[in-house]
Enzyme design. Structure first.
Site, mmCIF file in Angstrom:
data_model
loop_
_atom_site.group_PDB
_atom_site.id
_atom_site.type_symbol
_atom_site.label_atom_id
_atom_site.label_comp_id
_atom_site.label_asym_id
_atom_site.label_seq_id
_atom_site.Cartn_x
_atom_site.Cartn_y
_atom_site.Cartn_z
ATOM 1 N N PHE A 123 1.430 -1.258 0.148
ATOM 2 C CA PHE A 123 0.215 0.371 0.092
ATOM 3 C C PHE A 123 0.955 1.418 -0.238
ATOM 4 C CE2 PHE A 123 -2.815 3.334 1.860
ATOM 5 C CZ PHE A 123 -3.729 2.601 0.553
ATOM 6 N N ASP A 190 1.288 -4.664 8.272
ATOM 7 C CA ASP A 190 -0.513 -4.042 8.205
ATOM 8 C C ASP A 190 -1.438 -4.988 8.442
ATOM 9 O OD1 ASP A 190 -2.355 -2.209 7.013
ATOM 10 O OD2 ASP A 190 -0.433 -1.369 6.414
ATOM 11 N N TYR A 215 -11.427 0.939 10.271
ATOM 12 C CA TYR A 215 -13.053 1.613 9.453
ATOM 13 C C TYR A 215 -13.636 0.510 8.517
ATOM 14 C CZ TYR A 215 -9.389 3.879 7.206
ATOM 15 O OH TYR A 215 -7.663 4.204 5.857
ATOM 16 N N LYS A 216 -11.821 -0.499 8.159
ATOM 17 C CA LYS A 216 -12.738 -1.346 7.350
ATOM 18 C C LYS A 216 -13.530 -2.879 8.117
ATOM 19 C CE LYS A 216 -8.399 -0.326 4.738
ATOM 20 N NZ LYS A 216 -8.497 0.390 3.502
ATOM 21 N N ARG A 365 -12.472 -4.970 -7.005
ATOM 22 C CA ARG A 365 -12.046 -5.008 -6.013
ATOM 23 C C ARG A 365 -13.414 -5.625 -5.331
ATOM 24 N NH1 ARG A 365 -8.085 -2.517 -1.678
ATOM 25 N NH2 ARG A 365 -9.689 -0.750 -2.192
HETATM 26 C C1 LIG Z 1 -2.778 -1.866 4.249
HETATM 27 C C2 LIG Z 1 -3.492 -0.060 4.290
HETATM 28 N N1 LIG Z 1 -2.641 0.064 5.137
HETATM 29 C C3 LIG Z 1 -2.867 1.513 5.594
HETATM 30 C C4 LIG Z 1 -4.181 2.301 4.706
HETATM 31 C C5 LIG Z 1 -4.301 3.867 4.985
HETATM 32 O O1 LIG Z 1 -3.907 4.211 6.557
HETATM 33 P P1 LIG Z 1 -4.503 5.651 7.282
HETATM 34 O O2 LIG Z 1 -5.772 4.924 8.107
HETATM 35 O O3 LIG Z 1 -3.363 6.101 7.512
HETATM 36 O O4 LIG Z 1 -5.445 6.603 5.530
HETATM 37 C C6 LIG Z 1 -4.922 1.651 3.859
HETATM 38 C C7 LIG Z 1 -5.840 2.482 3.743
HETATM 39 O O5 LIG Z 1 -7.137 1.721 2.949
HETATM 40 C C8 LIG Z 1 -4.517 -0.345 3.977
HETATM 41 O O6 LIG Z 1 -5.449 -0.004 2.778
#
Ligand SMILES: Cc1ncc(COP(=O)(O)O)c(C=O)c1O
Length: 405
Positions: A123, A190, A215-216, A365
């Site tokens: 990401f 992550d 939030y996912k 997706r």
């Molecule tokens: C794998 C991954 N890491 C990090 C993030 C984003 O992080 P942040 O909440 O700091 O914008 C996302 C957002 O979709 C993501 O898919």
């Protein structure tokens, strides 16, 4: 290839032990099919209630409520911990995933010398943060396809996603952690696309550090605070690069010099987002009640259904599966690749009332959070997709340049 009939998936829903959880989420009116919970999860009714109660508390108690609010980042972390296979005192809810990644990567480099290893197609925020830190600290950054190939010592840190945001591929968390440890590196995972959908098993794997979005699949709402994990045995040896007053021992002594608090609390920086924490707690409690093993079992069945329907209906229309076929190598979303993926995605939203998302260069997706997605939702979402492409509807929409969906 035998096509799965709709009656069959209706029977799966009727027998689904998690089916009652669906009504604990807010569903929009009409026939819209939402398959983007991997980007932003649905609103749990309990989260709406918890937020309203917190707002009321704010109005009624004002600053006097801080006594009850101040420990929320740790308390909510403890609610989240079992979903991640972590122990109490190992998880903190604070800041964004990006900021948490920055804090933990810096902290790891204080402890270990050598290169940073990451994935070339991870990401963007992860890659950007690592690039910045490597430049700042004069460390080599190895961005590779497979992290295992970048572990030649000296190596300080291996940082990667548990589930790939594009392909949905599930990484071997225990295997990579062990390989990194053997090479002398700490691991920083992550978990944005696995927390709440896949059992993570951080402690069992001996993982060192982790971050992730709420939030996912955790359904805590847009911009909800993220989490971070630090293995208990490492906590006293690591320091946050952001020396904020919320990470300070005896915070309200207002002392002259920074002295990090004991335990996970030292990774706090500033004032916690008290409203957002209410939603994280509600989302995590709901998933804990559903049970992460049951959620995973249903998730595998949902993604397997989409893979089967892809093979039967979509492959003949020029689609390619962008996700591993083996269920144990998949997270909770399926990536459907097509040369016209962007206009197809727009047409799905505008003409077929299906909301997926698009990721460059050619992937649609379908995210299928098991706690509220029915088997008929997954079936209908693929059925509408094949009808739309068969009829060439995507050639009628003016998709414009690809941007946020
Ligand atoms: C794998 C991954 N890491 C990090 C993030 C984003 O992080 P942040 O909440 O700091 O914008 C996302 C957002 O979709 C993501 O898919």
């Amino acid at each position: 290839m035998a096509v799965v009939e709709r009656e069959h998936v209706e029977a799966l829903d009727a027998a689904d032990p998690l089916a009652p959880f669906r009504d604990r989420f807010v569903h929009e009116d009409g026939d819209r099919l939402y398959v983007d919970g991997n980007s932003l999860g649905r609103l749990p009714r309990e989260a709406a209630g918890a937020l309203a109660a917190r707002v009321e508390e704010w109005g009624a108690r004002l600053v006097t409520a801080w006594a009850d609010w101040i420990d929320l980042p740790l308390e909510v972390g403890d609610v989240l911990a079992p979903l991640l296979g972590a122990r109490p005192g190992e998880v903190l809810v604070a800041d964004s995933t990006t900021v948490n990644l920055y804090k933990l990567a810096h902290a790891a480099l204080d402890l270990r010398g050598g290169a940073i290893v990451g994935r070339a197609d991870d990401f963007p925020t992860d890659r950007y943060v690592l690039q910045g830190i490597a430049a700042q600290r004069g460390r080599e950054l190895r961005l590779v396809e497979d992290v295992r190939d970048g572990l030649a010592p000296p190596v300080a840190l291996a940082c990667l996603s548990h589930v790939d945001y594009r392909t949905g591929e599930l990484e071997d968390l225990a295997g990579v952690t062990a390989a990194a440890r053997d090479a002398g590196a700490l691991t920083l995972w992550d978990l944005s696309h696995s927390a709440g959908a896949v059992p993570v098993g951080l402690d069992a794997a001996g993982a060192d550090l982790a971050v992730g979005c709420t939030y996912k699949y955790l359904n805590a709402g847009p911009g909800a605070p993220a989490f971070l994990y630090v293995r208990r045995e490492l906590q006293e040896r690591l320091r946050s690069p952001i020396q904020g007053w919320f990470g300070q021992r005896e915070q309200f002594a207002m002392g002259a010099a920074y002295d990090p608090a004991e335990g996970i609390g030292r990774f706090l920086a500033g004032t916690p987002p008290v409203l957002g924490l209410a939603a994280v707690e509600a989302g995590a409690r709901l998933l804990a009640e559903a049970g992460i093993e049951r959620l995973r079992e249903k998730s595998v069945a949902l993604t397997s259904l989409v893979v089967d329907l892809h093979d039967a209906w979509l492959a003949p229309l020029g689609f390619e599966l962008g996700t591993p076929r083996e269920p144990e190598r998949r997270g909770a979303h399926v990536s459907l690749r097509h040369v016209d993926a962007w206009p197809i995605c727009r047409a799905l939203i505008e003409r077929a009332s299906v909301v997926p998302d698009f990721r460059r260069p050619d992937a649609i997706r379908y995210g299928l959070p098991p706690v509220y997605t029915r088997f008929v939702d997954a079936w209908d979402a693929v059925d509408r997709l094949r009808r739309l492409v068969e009829a060439g509807v995507h050639r009628e929409v003016d998709a414009g340049p690809a941007r946020v969906t």
